[in-house]
Design a protein around this motif. Structure first.
Motif, short mmCIF file in Angstrom:
data_model
loop_
_atom_site.label_atom_id
_atom_site.label_comp_id
_atom_site.label_asym_id
_atom_site.label_seq_id
_atom_site.Cartn_x
_atom_site.Cartn_y
_atom_site.Cartn_z
N GLY A 201 0.63 -1.34 -0.14
CA GLY A 201 0.17 -0.18 -0.18
C GLY A 201 0.19 0.98 0.28
O GLY A 201 0.43 2.34 -0.80
N ALA A 202 2.00 1.40 0.99
CA ALA A 202 2.88 2.63 1.14
C ALA A 202 3.53 2.58 0.07
O ALA A 202 3.47 3.75 -0.97
CB ALA A 202 4.06 1.70 1.61
N GLY A 203 3.98 1.44 -1.34
CA GLY A 203 4.57 1.58 -2.69
C GLY A 203 3.51 2.16 -3.59
O GLY A 203 4.62 2.42 -5.03
N ALA A 204 2.19 1.19 -3.75
CA ALA A 204 1.45 2.64 -4.18
C ALA A 204 1.23 4.02 -3.83
O ALA A 204 0.69 4.29 -5.14
CB ALA A 204 0.33 1.19 -4.37
N PHE A 205 0.82 3.88 -2.68
CA PHE A 205 1.09 5.02 -2.71
C PHE A 205 2.35 6.77 -3.48
O PHE A 205 2.01 7.17 -3.79
CB PHE A 205 0.54 6.01 -0.88
N ILE A 206 3.22 6.28 -2.86
CA ILE A 206 4.02 6.64 -3.10
C ILE A 206 4.65 7.06 -4.97
O ILE A 206 4.77 7.55 -5.26
CB ILE A 206 5.72 5.81 -3.04
#
Length: 207
Positions: A201-206
């Motif tokens: 999820g963090a990677g998709a947000f970044i």
């Protein structure tokens, strides 16, 4: 027999709808965002331009581009979609972390995802090196297979004209952005900052 089929269907459904398996679409979304941003394309073209004097440079650039893309997406399908018909090396996405197959295996066996990721880095890089060595050997022994002739009358195909190639600042910005995503996601999972699902999820947000 109908009861058994119903139980199998119910068990499979309950297993797949678990919170942990949300990591699969999230990593695919992260790869889609990065692919649509053009960052991988910029780095890919820069690699191809930098290998100007090396035989088989288009195939080698594709290998290296797939390896980079595999670090930001966990599935081979995304690599194949990004690199179209020249993506014979898209299978690297299954071995190089963050591989979705590694995550699923870790969830099913209750093993540490970070340790599984760490175990896949060296084999993945070794496989990339062997692919590159094979392409170089074929390019030297049978240059016609990579689009050149021994008399050098048929040059290798160009990706784009020099005028349309990305500028150096753009390439460096794309490369640093990809490195930042890789370090943030994999580093966070390795050091236990967040779970694989949270990391996806963090990677998709970044991205």
């Amino acid at each position: 027999f109908d009861v058994v089929l119903a139980m199998l269907g119910s068990t499979a459904y309950e297993s797949l709808r678990g919170y942990e398996f949300a990591v699969i679409p999230l990593f695919m979304l992260m790869g889609e965002f990065i692919g649509k941003s053009g960052a991988v394309t910029d780095v890919y073209q820069a690699i191809h331009r930098g290998l100007k004097r090396i035989p088989g440079r288009l195939a080698i650039a594709t290998l290296l581009g797939n390896a980079i893309f595999s670090f930001v997406t966990g599935v081979s399908i995304a690599s194949a979609a990004a690199f179209s018909r020249i993506a014979g090396s898209s299978c690297l996405g299954m071995l190089i972390p963050p591989s979705v197959l590694m995550i699923v295996w870790g969830l099913l066996t209750e093993r540490s995802i970070g340790q599984i990721f760490l175990a896949g880095v060296l084999p993945g890089l070794l496989l990339v090196s062997l692919f590159v060595a094979y392409v170089l050997a074929i390019a030297l022994l049978r240059p016609e297979l990579v689009g050149t002739r021994k008399d050098k009358t048929l040059p290798e195909p160009e990706l784009k004209t020099p005028e349309s190639l990305p500028s150096a600042p753009k390439v460096w910005g794309s490369a640093l952005g990809i490195i930042f995503v890789i370090v943030a996601v994999l580093g966070g999972i390795w050091f236990g900052v967040f779970t694989p699902t949270e990391g996806a999820g963090a990677g998709a947000f970044i991205g």
